[in-house]
Design a protein around this motif. Structure first.
Motif, PDB file in Angstrom:
ATOM      1  N   PHE A 316      -9.017  -5.193   6.266  1.00 16.35           N
ATOM      2  CA  PHE A 316      -8.525  -4.195   5.314  1.00 16.35           C
ATOM      3  C   PHE A 316      -9.466  -3.013   5.390  1.00 16.35           C
ATOM      4  O   PHE A 316     -10.658  -3.125   5.088  1.00 16.35           O
ATOM      5  N   LYS A 317      -8.954  -1.847   5.787  1.00 16.97           N
ATOM      6  CA  LYS A 317      -9.856  -0.719   6.024  1.00 16.97           C
ATOM      7  C   LYS A 317      -9.100   0.598   5.967  1.00 16.97           C
ATOM      8  O   LYS A 317      -7.873   0.650   6.124  1.00 16.97           O
ATOM      9  N   ILE A 318      -9.862   1.656   5.769  1.00 13.65           N
ATOM     10  CA  ILE A 318      -9.282   2.990   5.756  1.00 13.65           C
ATOM     11  C   ILE A 318      -8.735   3.315   7.139  1.00 13.65           C
ATOM     12  O   ILE A 318      -9.366   3.041   8.163  1.00 13.65           O
ATOM     13  N   ASP A 319      -7.534   3.890   7.157  1.00 15.57           N
ATOM     14  CA  ASP A 319      -6.876   4.169   8.430  1.00 15.57           C
ATOM     15  C   ASP A 319      -6.658   5.660   8.651  1.00 15.57           C
ATOM     16  O   ASP A 319      -6.875   6.165   9.741  1.00 15.57           O
ATOM     17  N   ASN A 320      -6.203   6.358   7.615  1.00 11.49           N
ATOM     18  CA  ASN A 320      -5.956   7.790   7.767  1.00 11.49           C
ATOM     19  C   ASN A 320      -5.624   8.400   6.407  1.00 11.49           C
ATOM     20  O   ASN A 320      -5.674   7.725   5.372  1.00 11.49           O
ATOM     21  N   PHE A 321      -5.293   9.668   6.427  1.00 14.14           N
ATOM     22  CA  PHE A 321      -4.769  10.366   5.253  1.00 14.14           C
ATOM     23  C   PHE A 321      -3.249  10.476   5.372  1.00 14.14           C
ATOM     24  O   PHE A 321      -2.691  10.473   6.469  1.00 14.14           O
ATOM     25  N   THR A 322      -2.599  10.578   4.218  1.00 16.53           N
ATOM     26  CA  THR A 322      -1.177  10.863   4.187  1.00 16.53           C
ATOM     27  C   THR A 322      -0.917  11.809   3.026  1.00 16.53           C
ATOM     28  O   THR A 322      -1.799  12.034   2.189  1.00 16.53           O
ATOM     29  N   GLN A 345     -12.123  20.634   5.536  1.00 14.25           N
ATOM     30  CA  GLN A 345     -13.202  20.546   4.552  1.00 14.25           C
ATOM     31  C   GLN A 345     -12.800  19.762   3.314  1.00 14.25           C
ATOM     32  O   GLN A 345     -13.557  18.921   2.828  1.00 14.25           O
ATOM     33  N   ARG A 346     -11.610  19.969   2.798  1.00 14.37           N
ATOM     34  CA  ARG A 346     -11.224  19.272   1.575  1.00 14.37           C
ATOM     35  C   ARG A 346     -11.013  17.772   1.835  1.00 14.37           C
ATOM     36  O   ARG A 346     -11.282  16.934   0.970  1.00 14.37           O
ATOM     37  N   TYR A 347     -10.540  17.449   3.035  1.00 10.00           N
ATOM     38  CA  TYR A 347     -10.402  16.026   3.375  1.00 10.00           C
ATOM     39  C   TYR A 347     -11.780  15.368   3.489  1.00 10.00           C
ATOM     40  O   TYR A 347     -11.972  14.221   3.048  1.00 10.00           O
ATOM     41  N   TYR A 348     -12.719  16.072   4.078  1.00 11.02           N
ATOM     42  CA  TYR A 348     -14.083  15.560   4.189  1.00 11.02           C
ATOM     43  C   TYR A 348     -14.675  15.302   2.804  1.00 11.02           C
ATOM     44  O   TYR A 348     -15.323  14.268   2.563  1.00 11.02           O
ATOM     45  N   THR A 358      -5.744  14.986  -4.241  1.00 12.86           N
ATOM     46  CA  THR A 358      -4.489  15.503  -4.769  1.00 12.86           C
ATOM     47  C   THR A 358      -3.373  14.766  -4.031  1.00 12.86           C
ATOM     48  O   THR A 358      -3.623  13.879  -3.204  1.00 12.86           O
ATOM     49  N   SER A 359      -2.155  15.126  -4.287  1.00 12.41           N
ATOM     50  CA  SER A 359      -1.027  14.481  -3.610  1.00 12.41           C
ATOM     51  C   SER A 359      -1.009  14.799  -2.118  1.00 12.41           C
ATOM     52  O   SER A 359      -0.268  14.172  -1.364  1.00 12.41           O
ATOM     53  N   GLN A 360      -1.831  15.755  -1.693  1.00 11.80           N
ATOM     54  CA  GLN A 360      -1.911  16.091  -0.275  1.00 11.80           C
ATOM     55  C   GLN A 360      -3.001  15.304   0.451  1.00 11.80           C
ATOM     56  O   GLN A 360      -3.039  15.300   1.676  1.00 11.80           O
ATOM     57  N   GLU A 361      -3.925  14.683  -0.291  1.00 12.28           N
ATOM     58  CA  GLU A 361      -5.036  13.952   0.339  1.00 12.28           C
ATOM     59  C   GLU A 361      -5.050  12.496  -0.124  1.00 12.28           C
ATOM     60  O   GLU A 361      -6.020  12.019  -0.700  1.00 12.28           O
ATOM     61  N   ILE A 362      -3.942  11.826   0.089  1.00 11.38           N
ATOM     62  CA  ILE A 362      -3.843  10.409  -0.259  1.00 11.38           C
ATOM     63  C   ILE A 362      -4.457   9.592   0.879  1.00 11.38           C
ATOM     64  O   ILE A 362      -4.172   9.822   2.060  1.00 11.38           O
ATOM     65  N   LEU A 363      -5.300   8.651   0.529  1.00 10.21           N
ATOM     66  CA  LEU A 363      -5.938   7.789   1.514  1.00 10.21           C
ATOM     67  C   LEU A 363      -5.066   6.561   1.776  1.00 10.21           C
ATOM     68  O   LEU A 363      -4.652   5.877   0.833  1.00 10.21           O
ATOM     69  N   GLN A 364      -4.807   6.295   3.048  1.00  7.69           N
ATOM     70  CA  GLN A 364      -4.029   5.113   3.420  1.00  7.69           C
ATOM     71  C   GLN A 364      -4.971   4.041   3.942  1.00  7.69           C
ATOM     72  O   GLN A 364      -5.715   4.260   4.902  1.00  7.69           O
ATOM     73  N   LEU A 365      -4.960   2.882   3.282  1.00  9.17           N
ATOM     74  CA  LEU A 365      -5.740   1.737   3.726  1.00  9.17           C
ATOM     75  C   LEU A 365      -4.789   0.697   4.288  1.00  9.17           C
ATOM     76  O   LEU A 365      -3.791   0.349   3.640  1.00  9.17           O
ATOM     77  N   ASN A 366      -5.096   0.204   5.468  1.00  6.93           N
ATOM     78  CA  ASN A 366      -4.228  -0.755   6.151  1.00  6.93           C
ATOM     79  C   ASN A 366      -4.808  -2.157   6.092  1.00  6.93           C
ATOM     80  O   ASN A 366      -6.026  -2.342   6.223  1.00  6.93           O
ATOM     81  N   SER A 367      -3.945  -3.105   5.908  1.00  9.07           N
ATOM     82  CA  SER A 367      -4.313  -4.513   6.025  1.00  9.07           C
ATOM     83  C   SER A 367      -3.790  -5.009   7.361  1.00  9.07           C
ATOM     84  O   SER A 367      -2.596  -5.258   7.505  1.00  9.07           O
ATOM     85  N   ASN A 368      -4.679  -5.116   8.339  1.00  8.20           N
ATOM     86  CA  ASN A 368      -4.269  -5.528   9.681  1.00  8.20           C
ATOM     87  C   ASN A 368      -4.388  -7.050   9.787  1.00  8.20           C
ATOM     88  O   ASN A 368      -5.382  -7.589  10.265  1.00  8.20           O
ATOM     89  N   ASP A 369      -3.366  -7.713   9.311  1.00  9.21           N
ATOM     90  CA  ASP A 369      -3.310  -9.169   9.264  1.00  9.21           C
ATOM     91  C   ASP A 369      -2.712  -9.684  10.571  1.00  9.21           C
ATOM     92  O   ASP A 369      -1.589  -9.321  10.926  1.00  9.21           O
ATOM     93  N   ARG A 370      -3.471 -10.528  11.272  1.00  9.57           N
ATOM     94  CA  ARG A 370      -3.008 -11.037  12.560  1.00  9.57           C
ATOM     95  C   ARG A 370      -3.297 -12.531  12.673  1.00  9.57           C
ATOM     96  O   ARG A 370      -4.339 -13.007  12.215  1.00  9.57           O
ATOM     97  N   GLU A 371      -2.379 -13.237  13.307  1.00 14.45           N
ATOM     98  CA  GLU A 371      -2.546 -14.656  13.583  1.00 14.45           C
ATOM     99  C   GLU A 371      -2.412 -14.886  15.082  1.00 14.45           C
ATOM    100  O   GLU A 371      -1.488 -14.374  15.717  1.00 14.45           O
ATOM    101  N   PHE A 372      -3.336 -15.673  15.626  1.00 10.87           N
ATOM    102  CA  PHE A 372      -3.371 -15.933  17.063  1.00 10.87           C
ATOM    103  C   PHE A 372      -3.399 -17.437  17.314  1.00 10.87           C
ATOM    104  O   PHE A 372      -3.920 -18.204  16.504  1.00 10.87           O
TER     105      PHE A 372
END
Length: 741
Positions: A316-322, A345-348, A358-372
């Motif tokens: 579970f980790k930060i992936d990008n902005f949306t 600058q504002r994203y930084y 703000t609604s323009q700098e929403i952080l998207q965190l992904n849960s990369n769940d994998r089974e092998f």
């Protein structure tokens, strides 16, 4: 189409019964001294006469520095190229002879002779790596002998040798503590009573972490590994046989992130972590069951292994902005590479917690769940025969293998509020939901003929691969799509003993790296012709080896995953590429006065690389490539010096390592084109590290040891991928006690 596995329960049991039955009925001569066959290289004589570059780091050498990090262990082997990441070696990036080190996906990683990666064919990225602290040897093979180990044959193989069952009652306890909350507890005990033997081993390892989150949270890790082995030795007729069951279980929780720093922030506080990574966490569980049957005679050895590995992980980790308003947002790498840009600058400021979203700098965190899972049956046969008046050493084998990855990725949106991440209240959504599965039959045959002072070896490997891909995303479901690969990989090599001390060797083999089932069948597999030649000198404890190598790629491929900055797994082709270089090693030991000795080992590798075509690639590590540009993340100069003082009670060792700077992208400079590689012309720091260890042995009560990693406190940027500058491990001090009984 509907996929039917070759490893159904009934088929698996039938195959097992047939193989064991065939092994038991093999005619043979008596040999009551059979041993566990977990080495891929063999005894010292085979190493000395090898027609190629092989290296073994044995138990005594591993104990010198008590390293937990496989990267530091392999720094003592020439021809190894490594990209550091987390400082602890949790998820190493290892390459040999210039192959991309990204997640060690282009080398074969084995434990006790069996592929140990989560899904070596379907998804070879090594998000699981065996805990180096419990190994008793690390074997590295490069060159033509790699033909025995597939599927990857371009560079080489690494085999981690776990502890064997002892012949008598034997055990040990090892405890240590250190800076940054480091701790280690390691214990093992085993015995053999008559024909039955067993081994129990447990290790726990962790730290609070050396990075400092802006909100003060823990950035460390905790790992636990449990292992049990049971074997039974017996004879049937004139054969000596062994059956062994190995089971293991491990788990890891690490507060790790891909988010790095801007160069300016790194210069000010290199061990800082931004507030946006406060929820990042990697959790994993791994289990292994392996059943081995060994049959030995004076001239024949048959080893049958049945294995099953299961691995589950969720990062579970930060992936990008949306943005809730739509539109394009800059990538995390773009933000951290050019934070002074007005848009960035504002994203930084949101990443660092200085500014609320703000609604323009929403952080998207992904849960990369994998089974092998990875499972199979592997049979290896080797023996000595005389044909046409010539002595032949035959090695042959077959492996029926299946592996699979199931991705169940989701994404959740967060606001930054007063330095803390707060859910936006939107529903968690699926991002990647698919399955990749591979069934492979691998065969190899290798024959070594002795002609006086010449040992000539010829071999061939076949990889017969069927890959399956299925999209399981709701609304886009599909049946398994099938892809087939059939390839034969020849090799030839020779070793000539000039006299009792000097020998020369040379070889050539075909290299191959498969593409995963998800990749378009129009992308060709990676192929190369690999050459090596060398000279070896061995005399009275002194060993010198010089090897030149040249890899002629007809088609270099690279897969871009999350660890290298891609949102999804993609494969790119670069066509013809040349990689060539020189490996040198020298080891000796001097006897001093009063029982002291001084072992010295020096290794140096020089590597050059160049693309043979000019092209543009959307692969971020390439970009606009000109003919003659170098392959990224490949250091031209790598060297190490190990020197020790060994006495009756005291041992002291120093290990110095140097890695020259590396390009972060093949593109050498920005052109002004919007498609420029973000890190064009940027290089990692050249790195020098000095590690030290010292120990004192009591007459009856074990030993105490002191370790200092990174004695000089070097603060280097080891990589800027996937998202910003990251450091290596700072100075770490450990004090430990070890008792053997």
């Amino acid at each position: 189409m509907t996929k039917t596995s070759m490893f159904t329960s009934r088929g698996r049991l039938t195959a097992v019964a047939a193989i064991i039955s065939a092994s038991l009925s093999t005619p043979a001569l008596a040999d009551e001294t059979s041993v566990e066959r977990v080495s891929i290289i063999g005894n010292q004589q085979k190493i000395d006469q090898a027609a190629g570059a092989v290296d073994v780091i044995g138990e005594l050498q591993l104990e010198q520095f008590q390293f937990d990090d496989i990267n530091r262990i392999l720094s003592q082997v020439p021809g190894v190229n490594i990209r550091q990441e987390d400082g602890y070696g949790l998820r190493p990036n290892i390459g040999f002879r210039g192959v991309t080190p990204e997640r060690s996906k282009k080398i074969n990683i084995m434990e006790d002779g069996v592929l140990i990666g989560p899904a070596p064919y379907s998804a070879p990225a090594a998000y699981y790596f065996p805990m180096a602290s419990r190994m008793t040897a690390v074997e590295v093979t490069k060159g033509p002998s790699t033909i025995q180990y597939g599927p990857n044959t371009v560079a080489g193989a690494i085999n981690m040798v776990s502890r064997g069952i002892p012949a008598d009652s034997e055990g040990a306890v090892d405890v240590a503590a250190g800076t940054d909350g480091y701790y280690k507890g390691h214990a093992h005990y085993g015995n053999t009573n008559g024909q039955f033997g067993y081994l129990l081993e447990a290790i726990t390892l962790g730290a609070d972490g050396f990075k400092e989150l802006d909100n003060g949270d823990d950035t460390g890790f905790d790992k636990t590994d449990l292992l049990a082995k049971f074997n039974y030795r017996f004879s049937v007729g004139e054969t000596s046989q062994l059956v062994e069951l190995k089971v293991s279980r491990s788990d890891e929780t690490s507060n790790e992130t891909y988010l790095g720093l801007t160069d300016a922030d790194f210069a000010a506080t290199p061990y800082r972590r931004y507030a946006a990574s406060q929820l990042d966490k990697f959790e994993a569980e791994h289990s292994q069951v392996q059943l081995t049957h060994l049959l030995e005679t004076d001239q024949l050895r048959v080893t049958t292994r049945l294995y099953r590995n299961d691995f589950e992980r969720d990062w579970f980790k930060i992936d990008n902005f949306t943005s809730s308003q739509g539109g394009q947002v800059p990538s995390l790498l773009e933000i951290l590479t050019r934070p002074e840009d007005e848009t960035n600058q504002r994203y930084y400021q949101v990443l660092t917690g200085q500014r609320d979203s703000t609604s323009q700098e929403i952080l998207q965190l992904n849960s990369n769940d994998r089974e092998f899972f990875s499972q199979g049956v592997q049979i290896d046969v080797d023996g000595d025969v005389t044909l046409f008046g010539l002595q032949h050493e035959i090695a042959t084998g077959i492996r029926f293998h299946e592996d699979e990855i199931q991705r169940n990725h989701t994404a959740t949106n967060y606001f930054m509020r007063s330095g803390s991440l707060t859910p936006t209240g939107e529903d968690t959504r699926a991002t990647t939901t698919n399955t990749e599965n591979t069934e492979a039959i691998s065969v190899y045959l290798q024959d070594t003929i002795t002609l006086g002072d010449l040992r000539l070896t010829a071999g061939i490997r076949g990889e017969l691969i069927d890959g399956y891909y299925q999209n399981r995303t709701p609304g886009f479901e599909q049946d398994f799509q099938h892809k087939t690969t059939r390839i034969w990989l020849p090799s030839v090599s020779g070793y000539y003993a000039l006299n009792r001390e000097h020998g020369v060797f040379a070889g050539v083999h075909k290299g191959f790296v498969p593409t995963s089932p998800i990749q378009d069948a129009s992308i060709d597999v990676e192929e190369s012709i690999n050459y090596e030649a060398g000279w070896r000198y061995i005399n009275n404890g002194t060993r010198v080896e010089v090897t030149t190598f040249y890899s002629d790629y007809s088609n270099l491929i690279e897969s871009c995953s999350l660890s290298s900055g891609c949102a999804t797994d993609l494969t790119f082709a670069a066509g013809e590429v040349d990689v060539y270089g020189l490996e040198t090693s020298w080891h000796t030991s001097y006897r001093l006065t009063n029982g002291w000795s001084m072992p010295i080992t020096v290794n140096y590798t020089r590597t050059e690389s160049e693309f043979n075509n000019s092209f543009y690639s959307s692969f971020a590590q390439w970009g606009f490539v000109n003919e003659g540009d170098s392959v990224p993340y490949l250091a031209n100069n790598v060297g190490s010096l190990s020197i020790g003082l060994q006495g009756n009670r005291w041992d002291v060792y120093l290990l110095a390592n140097y890695v020259s700077d590396m390009p972060e992208a093949a593109q050498t400079a920005l052109t002004g084109d919007s498609r420029d590689s973000t890190l064009a012309g940027v290089r990692t720091d050249a790195m020098f590290t000095l590690d030290m260890s010292a120990s004192y042995r009591f007459p009856d009560w074990g030993k105490v040891y002191l370790k200092l990693d990174n004695v000089t406190e070097e603060e280097d940027i080891v990589s800027r991928r996937p998202y910003g500058a990251r450091p290596g491990k700072p100075r770490q001090v450990q004090l430990g006690y070890q008792y053997q009984f």
